[in-house]
Each structure stands twice: as C-alpha cells, then as structure tokens.
Design an enzyme around this catalytic site. Structure first.
Site, PDB file in Angstrom:
ATOM      1  N   ASP A  43       0.847  -1.196   0.000  1.00  0.00           N
ATOM      2  CA  ASP A  43       0.000   0.000   0.000  1.00  0.00           C
ATOM      3  C   ASP A  43       0.885   1.249   0.000  1.00  0.00           C
ATOM      4  OD1 ASP A  43      -2.986   0.828   0.451  1.00  0.00           O
ATOM      5  OD2 ASP A  43      -1.794   2.159   1.704  1.00  0.00           O
ATOM      6  N   GLU A  98      -4.541   2.523  -4.472  1.00  0.00           N
ATOM      7  CA  GLU A  98      -3.089   2.498  -4.310  1.00  0.00           C
ATOM      8  C   GLU A  98      -2.628   1.206  -3.645  1.00  0.00           C
ATOM      9  OE1 GLU A  98      -4.770   4.766  -0.728  1.00  0.00           O
ATOM     10  OE2 GLU A  98      -5.200   4.521  -2.866  1.00  0.00           O
TER      11      GLU A  98
END
Length: 952
Positions: A823, A867
């Site tokens: 992440d 993301e």
C-alpha cells in the site's frame, strides 16, 4: 392514573350499547401492551381491536400498572380488564372469556455459550440465572437454591444475558424474543421451557364484571370470530417482526421526478467500512455484511447504480466531507455532521459497551474509567466527550482490529465498541478472558449507535429516496438479513457431513410436510439447470439441492414443467414450494421470498460475428434484442432501457437461432449458458459483443406465504462452505469478461478487430479463417480484460483467476506460498498536493519498480484497487522472499518522482503472509493475514515490512 367515570348501577344492556367501553391494559408490558407515543400497541391490543371489529364494540384503553388497573376494575371504574388469568376466587365476581393466549415461560441463552439441557430446577443450580424482580415464581427458584440475579425489567434482563453477566434468563417466550430482536441481539435464543411446573403457563383472558353479562357475551363472540390462523399471524408478527404485518406488501416506485434525478445522478460512490464486522467488512477482496445487504436491497428497489468504496472510517468520513464519495454507510447522526450530511432514518441500532479483561471492573459512567487506558475508534460520534473526560487515558485508533489487538496484548485496559463488532473481534483474534463491564450511555447522546446512510448535503433528494426505499424493505427481508449476520447461524461453520440445526418452529413445519419440499426449475438453462433425457434434474442447481438434501435431512421433490414460465406459474399456484434458482425482481417479490444469492453469473449480450462491440446497452436502442420470456432481466431491461425492442423467446436455443439467422441484433443471456449452448449448437458466427452492468444473482425463491420455509432455506444457503461456493462457481466454464476502468482503448482495439473480421467475412467466407480471426479477437479481449489500464499489472479479474491457482499449486507440491499486500503511504496527500495526474505517475513508477524486482516465473503481480497492490508467489526459503520484498521497499523509497518540476518521494508499507498451505487451508486465510500485517506496518510507522507466518 385517570380512569373513566364510575359505571356502577348501569344495567348490562346499557353497558353493552355504550359508545366507548373502557378496558384496562398494562402500560408497559411489551410486546403485549404498551404505548408508542400516545397510541396503544402490542399483541393484546391487536386482539382487542379484532374483538371490537367483530362485535361492533368500541374500546377506550386505560393503562396503568397491574395493581392500579385491577383495583379500578374491581371498583367499577372500568368495564373490562385485559390479560387477567382465571382464579376460582376471582370467578365469584368476574366473568372470564376463553383464553386468547397461553403465555409460556422459557429459558433464554446465548447461542455462543449454550447451557445444555435444563429439565429440573436442580439443573439451574450451577448457573447464574436472571429473573425480573418480584416475579411470581421467584420464591420457588430461591427455595431450590438457584443463584438469582434480579432486574427491573425484561429489557434489562435480556441485555444482561447479551453482555454475559448471567448464563441464562427466565421469562415469557414472546417477551424475551421480542426484546432480544428489538435490541438487535440475534445471537440470543430460546433454550427450552422453564422447569416451573404449573407456574410455567399463564392464561390471558378478558375479564368482565358479573353484572354485565350482555357485554361479556359480545366480547366472547367477538373473540370466537377471530380465526386461529389470524391469531397465529398476530403472534408471529410480534414474536419475529416487532409487530409489523407479514401480509402488508410494501413497495417503492420512484416518482417521475425522482427517476429523472436518479438517471441524471448516474453511479453513486458509497463509502463502506472494511473492518466493521458483522455490518461491513472485506473478506477475500469482497465487501459484505449486514450493511452491504441492505445497500444491495436499496439498489434493487431504486435502480440506483452503486460503486462501493471500501476503507477505514478515518479515511471515509473526510472523503464524504470533501465530496469524494456521495454516501457513507454505517454513519451515526450528530449535530457536527449535519453541516455536510443529510441522514436517512436508522436501519439498525446497536449498543456500545466496554470490553475488558478486568473481571472486577464495573462500568457505570466514564468516571469509572479514570486512570485506565481506554481504546476507541477515530471520529466515532462519542470521541469528543470520551477524550474530554479521560484525557490522556483515551487512545484513539483508526482500526477496529487494532483496538482489540491492543486489548489482547494488554496495551489498553478497556475497548469501547459496538457489541456485535466487539464480539466478532474477540472471537476472530481468540482473546481469552474478555467480558463486558457495562454499556456506554452519555448525557445528551443516543443510548446506542444508530446506523444510517449519510448523504452529501448537495444530494439531498437522494436521502429522501433512500428513506422511502428503506421503509419499503419488508419485515421478512430485514429479518432474513439480520439473522444472516447477527443470528446464531451467522458464525456457524459446518463441515460437509454436519447437519443443520433447525428451530422448533422450523422442525414442526418440516414434520407437517413430512420433511418433503417440492421445487421447480428451468428445463432449458444448462449448465446452470435443466433436465436430462430421462427428465431428471441436472446441472449446477441439482448439485446445490443434493448438498441441501444431505445437510438438512430433507427430501426435495422435483416437480416437472415444460418451460420457465410454467415453473413460475407452478410456484404461484402452490404446485411447488420453491424455485431452485431464481433472481429477485420487483414483480417477483409480490409472490416470492428470496434467500441470499448463492451464485453470481456474468450477464452478457451476444451478437453476430460481424457486429461491432458495444460500450453500453444504450447502443442497442431501437434494435431488436431477445431474451427468454419471464427471465429476470426481461423485467429489469424493460424498466432501465425502454428504448430496446425486446423480443421474448421460449428458450436459449430459439434465441441463439434467431440471432444466427439475423432476426434479432442482440441476445441477452448469461456467460455460462451462452458458452454451453454455443458449443452444443456448434455456433461459430456468434460472439460476445458487450456486457450488461449487472450480473445474475441467483437465489432460492420460496412462496411468500411460508416465511418459515424461507428461514429453512436461508440456513441451508448459509451452510455452504467457501470451498463449496468455489466449486459451484467452477461448475460452469471458468470464463470471465469484465470491462476495465478505462473502456475507450479496449473498445477501439475491439472495433479494429471487428472491422478486420468483417472485411475477411466479405472477401473470404472460409470458416477456417473466420475461426482464426475470432480466436485472435478473443485472445485480445482476454488479455485486456485482465490488465489494469494504468499500471499494466494484473487487475482484480487477473487476481481472482490466478491467486487460487498459485495457492493450489503450492498446496499440491508442499511448497511455501507468500502473499504480500503493498500500500502506498499517505497517497491521499500526494493527490491533494500535486493532483491526480501526479498520483497516477507515482503508481506507474511503483508498478515499474515492482516488475523489476519480481521477474521469476512464479511471481504474480496485481493492482488490488486504488493504491493497493498484491504480490503472490512460491518460495523455498522464507528469508529469501522477505529480503526480496524489503529490497523492493527500499528501492521505492530511494526513487525520486519528478512531476511539473516538483520532486515526490513515495514510500510503501508491506504486509506479508507466508506458510506451506495444508489440506484444510484456504487462500483467503493468507490474504486476510497479509492484510492484518499491512495494518500493523501502517500502525507501526509506515515505510516498513511486517511479516506473519500462516504455518511453520
């Protein structure tokens, strides 16, 4: 307490002919009699209203405590009294009707902590038993040496059981179940009758003074006129649905103005917490839970297109405030949020409690937590008063899981959380010795957490539409949703050879049916369902019925029909009890109830080989598009795409032949059945030209006048294990067609392919060249459908396809399997500071670095969403994969990304799960463990790798 004026001295005829007769009822005896604002309500009140309607009488209700209304009745200030039991000494002055209800006294337990069989009072001696103080059988229990805890009301007693303060409680069955349901404690269940002998039953009658025999006769006749099934229906309404009618059909159809608003609005981004079990949570990449089910039902009712956005509360709330999402689920109402939010009415309310390992702690107010370390969620509606009162003792967390991990590790003393969420995490993390110290109640704040949908204030009409749709969800539907996620069965994990445990009412219903349930199918819908040459049920739904038959000790009888319309008519007329596979539509809900879906199948449009690919269904406006008569999407397409010229066909074969012959321009079907019939018929000149933005969600459908049958089938659907559901998905050919985020490039390429194909068809009709061109087009479509357009890594379709394959390969070969969740840290800040173009550039850079570090044959890379990325691969040495990932992390941190003259530094957090998968393991376990490790990496400072071992 004010009562009617005295009626002493009036004769019986005069009393019977009075305009309004006064009858005494208990003021607070839920669910028998109570007041909602100023209106009397309850099971007994409903019975009295039926009596009044049948006899021509009018009752004026006067309420009070039992001593008050009984004394007033005996003084002649009331004409009649409700809920009185027969006593021989009372019969000297009172005329008693026949009993309209026998109140049974039962035991209630927590389904997670059953007390076993209780047949005698001696069986209760080892238990903590809750009763209402001054109850008439209290003396008997004390004389028998039972350890009693007394409470001022049934509601308080039920909460004590839910909080684990007692092992079992005793009370009237109807009252216990009503209070448990009303409070949302679906995990509480009736354990059996209380061993109280004759004291376990209490007869409910209506009493009339002996000097009013004519009035008594009218009341008795009115009572006799109530059919038994109507009385049973009233009882079930209050027992299961809080008084809502089972026969009232609610519907919601958006007005013209609302429909126009929804059409102009387009898809709506709805924020859903991904760690708020059992209301909303992410499991194996899919958002699910009670809130998600309610949201899905609202989408069905309104036609709203929903794009779920999963995240943590601390991220989602600012996104709503900034307009990045349109709706936020799981949201409580408070004054501060009214400035940017329009709230719906609550769809659920749950108590907030204090979880602790300290057995001596009694939580009565925030002052009792002074000096302790107390965890609570970020931006929760009670954050400000708690932090003001406790100061440095209040510790705010962004994750529910993190709070309870802190409790498990003794880093906090107390966790404040909603009861179902806390119970889930205590079970999930296996934290021993946790108990509930008390309920959080703040002055000026709601007593529980009111779950609502919060809508951006600029979309105010949407809040009104959602409110109307919420009101249209039937009691049966809401009951089914709540039981699925909050009931005893919600945490049940069955082995394949285990039997379902049905309730006494369900067992009684099955006994009445001789454990035989009849069902109908679609004869021409293979491989999903159909009949073989001998007329026997075959296909995927036959496998589902076989599983249910084994697991439920039920025989399912197939009722033969000739077509799907005939099957629908058969279930309408009662010729069969249910449909083995059906999709919910507004029209069908008028006569059918539906379980949760057990299968999702892509919905596609077929066209001739020379037809261009379409971007949306609207491209077929004014063209003939066929679908099988009475299929679910026939109704939905008529409502959503009125410009289509829908043609109804009898079955799949007829529709495909019409398409092949050029009689229609499109044919709507499922990917599963299209693949099957195109192979069976040898069709080489038909292809997929587009996808409808809604899949077939297939459920068991039961006749709606048998709510018990719905409950039985829902339990059977809930019993399907993850591996069984996966096997059902694999039953039909493993083909997925799904559009990527940016459609334009896909359709441009496919249009070129179609043009080339059309030219080849024109110049050369040879079937071999057509087939080769079709194969090329399909290969291009397959490649593009699994590639993320921005990063050129695999997308979610690729992940869903490859993750399980990779896991199973490692499982078969006894090799280490690694799953890493990646992440980008503080990515929202990059977007906010530099813009989304800069953010896209950062993600592309991250993907390039990832590819450079993971080039081995078994390495798999995918963009999981936003993301977030996932890496999964096999390994020989655990330290090797750790080093590779940490090298990748460092490379990302050391790289400078230049955008518009600005330098951007990007870092990542990685959560890693490793282990050698065993026969009982699942890929979801590795993904969940990696997700937990990722949370730990974020919590421990970001730009780091956290690794957890799934197995040694």
């Amino acid at each position: 307490m004010a009562f009617s004026s005295p009626v002493n001295g009036q004769d019986s005829n005069e009393a019977a002919s009075k305009t309004a007769l006064t009858i005494g009822i208990l003021a607070d005896d839920k669910p028998y009699s109570f007041f909602e604002e100023r209106t009397p309500a309850g099971f007994s009140v409903d019975i009295l209203r039926e009596i009044a309607a049948n006899s021509g009488l009018t009752f004026e209700f006067r309420a009070g405590t039992w001593p008050e209304i009984y004394a007033a009745f005996m003084r002649g200030e009331l004409d009649a009294i409700d809920g009185i039991s027969y006593r021989s000494e009372r019969a000297e002055e009172i005329l008693f009707t026949d009993p309209y209800h026998i109140r049974q006294t039962f035991l209630m337990q927590d389904s997670a902590h059953p007390v076993g069989q209780v047949k005698t009072l001696g069986d209760l001696k080892s238990l903590k038993v809750g009763v209402v103080k001054n109850i008439y059988y209290r003396g008997l229990l004390e004389e028998s040496g039972v350890d009693l805890n007394t409470y001022d009301s049934i509601a308080s007693m039920v909460r004590a059981l839910a909080f684990g303060w007692v092992d079992v409680i005793i009370g009237p069955q109807l009252s216990l179940e009503y209070q448990a349901t009303h409070a949302g404690f679906r995990f509480l269940e009736i354990a059996g009758p209380a061993p109280l002998g004759k004291l376990a039953e209490e007869d409910f009658r209506i009493g009339v003074r002996k000097d009013l025999p004519d009035l008594f006769q009218k009341i008795q006749q009115g009572l006799n006129a109530i059919p038994d099934d109507q009385r049973a229906d009233l009882l079930e309404r209050w027992q299961e649905f809080g008084g809502a009618s089972l026969t009232e059909t609610k519907s919601f159809t958006p007005s013209t103005r609302q429909s126009r608003f929804l059409k102009e609005l387009g898809p709506v981004r709805v924020g859903v917490m991904r760690d708020y079990s059992p209301f909303s949570f992410r499991d194996a990449g899919k958002l699910q839970g009670l809130t998600v089910d309610v949201l899905d039902r609202l989408a069905d009712l309104t036609g709203l297109q929903v794009i779920p956005v999963g995240g943590q509360w601390s991220d989602l709330l600012p996104m709503l405030e900034d307009g990045e999402i349109d709706v936020l689920a799981n949201m409580s109402k408070n004054p501060e949020r009214l400035s940017f939010t329009r709230f719906t009415e609550p769809y659920y309310t749950i108590p907030n409690v204090a979880f602790t390992k300290d057995k001596s702690l009694q939580f009565t107010s925030l002052k009792s937590l002074k000096g302790l370390s107390v965890a609570l969620g970020s931006d929760i509606y009670y954050e400000d008063p708690v932090t003001r009162e406790l100061g440095a003792g209040a510790r705010v967390f962004t994750s529910q899981e993190a709070m309870f991990e802190a409790l498990a590790d003794d880093r906090v003393d107390v966790v404040l959380a909603a009861l179902p969420n806390g119970n889930f995490w205590v079970r999930e993390l296996g934290i021993p010795g946790v108990h509930i110290a008390g309920e959080l109640a703040l002055e000026g704040q709601p007593s529980g957490e009111d779950l609502r949908f919060g809508v951006r204030s600029t979309l105010a009409p949407l809040a009104d539409i959602l409110d109307q749709a919420l009101a249209a969800i039937s009691p049966t539907e809401m009951n089914t949703i709540e039981n699925r996620w909050l009931g005893a069965g919600s945490t049940l994990k069955l082995r394949a050879d285990e039997k379902i445990r049905f309730s006494p009412a369900e067992e009684a219903w099955l006994d009445d049916q001789n454990h035989d349930i009849s069902y109908c199918i679609d004869n021409n819908w293979l491989p999903l369902e159909g009949v073989d040459a001998s007329g026997n049920h075959t296909g995927l739904s036959a496998e589902v019925i076989r599983l249910f038959q084994q697991r439920g000790d039920i025989h399912f009888s197939h009722v033969a029909t000739t077509s799907w319309p005939e099957s629908l008519e058969a279930v309408k007329s009662g010729a069969c009890d249910m449909l083995a596979m059906a999709m919910k539509t507004p029209e069908r809900t008028n006569y059918l109830n539906f379980t949760d879906p057990y299968l999702q199948v892509p919905n596609i449009i077929l066209g001739r080989i020379e037809a261009p690919f379409i971007e949306n269904v609207g491209d077929l406006r004014d063209k003939k598009v066929a679908i099988v008569k009475d299929y679910a999407f026939s109704e939905l397409l008529e409502n959503r795409y009125p410009g289509l010229k829908l043609v109804e066909v009898t079955n799949e074969t007829e529709g495909l032949r019409m398409l092949q012959d050029g009689q229609i321009e499109g044919y709507v079907t499922t990917l599963a059945t299209a693949s099957y019939y195109m192979q069976q018929l040898g069709l080489a000149d038909v292809k997929v030209i587009g996808r409808i933005p809604a899949d077939w969600s297939l459920s068991i459908a039961t006749i709606n006048d048998e709510p018990i049958l719905l409950g039985i089938m829902q339990k059977l659907v809930n019993s399907l294990t993850p591996s069984e559901r996966h096997n059902l998905q694999s039953y039909w050919r493993n083909i997925r067609i799904e559009q990527s985020v940016d459609y334009s490039l896909v359709w441009q390429l496919l249009a070129v392919v179609a043009l080339i194909t059309a030219m080849l068809v024109y110049w050369n009709r040879k079937l071999g060249r057509l087939n080769r061109q079709l194969e090329t087009a399909n290969e291009s479509l397959a490649r593009l459908s699994v590639t993320d357009d921005l990063t050129q890594l695999g997308n979610r379709i690729y992940f869903d396809r490859e993750f399980r394959k990779s896991f199973q390969w490692c499982q078969r070969h006894g090799t280490g399997f690694a799953t890493a969740m990646v992440d980008a840290d503080l990515f929202k800040n990059i977007n906010d500071t530099h813009g989304h173009e800069a953010g896209d550039l950062c993600l592309q850079s991250l993907a390039n670095t990832m590819r450079a570090h993971f080039r081995r044959e078994t390495d798999r890379l995918a963009r999981f969403g936003g993301e977030e990325f996932v890496i999964f691969t096999s390994y020989e040495a655990r330290q090797d994969i750790i080093q590779r990932l940490d090298s990748f992390r460092k490379a990302v941190a050391e790289k400078t990304i230049v955008f518009s003259g600005s330098e951007i530094q990007l870092t990542i957090s990685i959560g890693l799960a490793t282990g050698i998968p065993g026969p009982e393991d699942s890929p979801a376990q590795f993904l969940r463990l990696a997700d937990q490790a990722l949370y730990a990496a974020k919590r421990n400072g970001r730009n780091r790798l956290e690794a957890r071992a799934a197995k040694n």
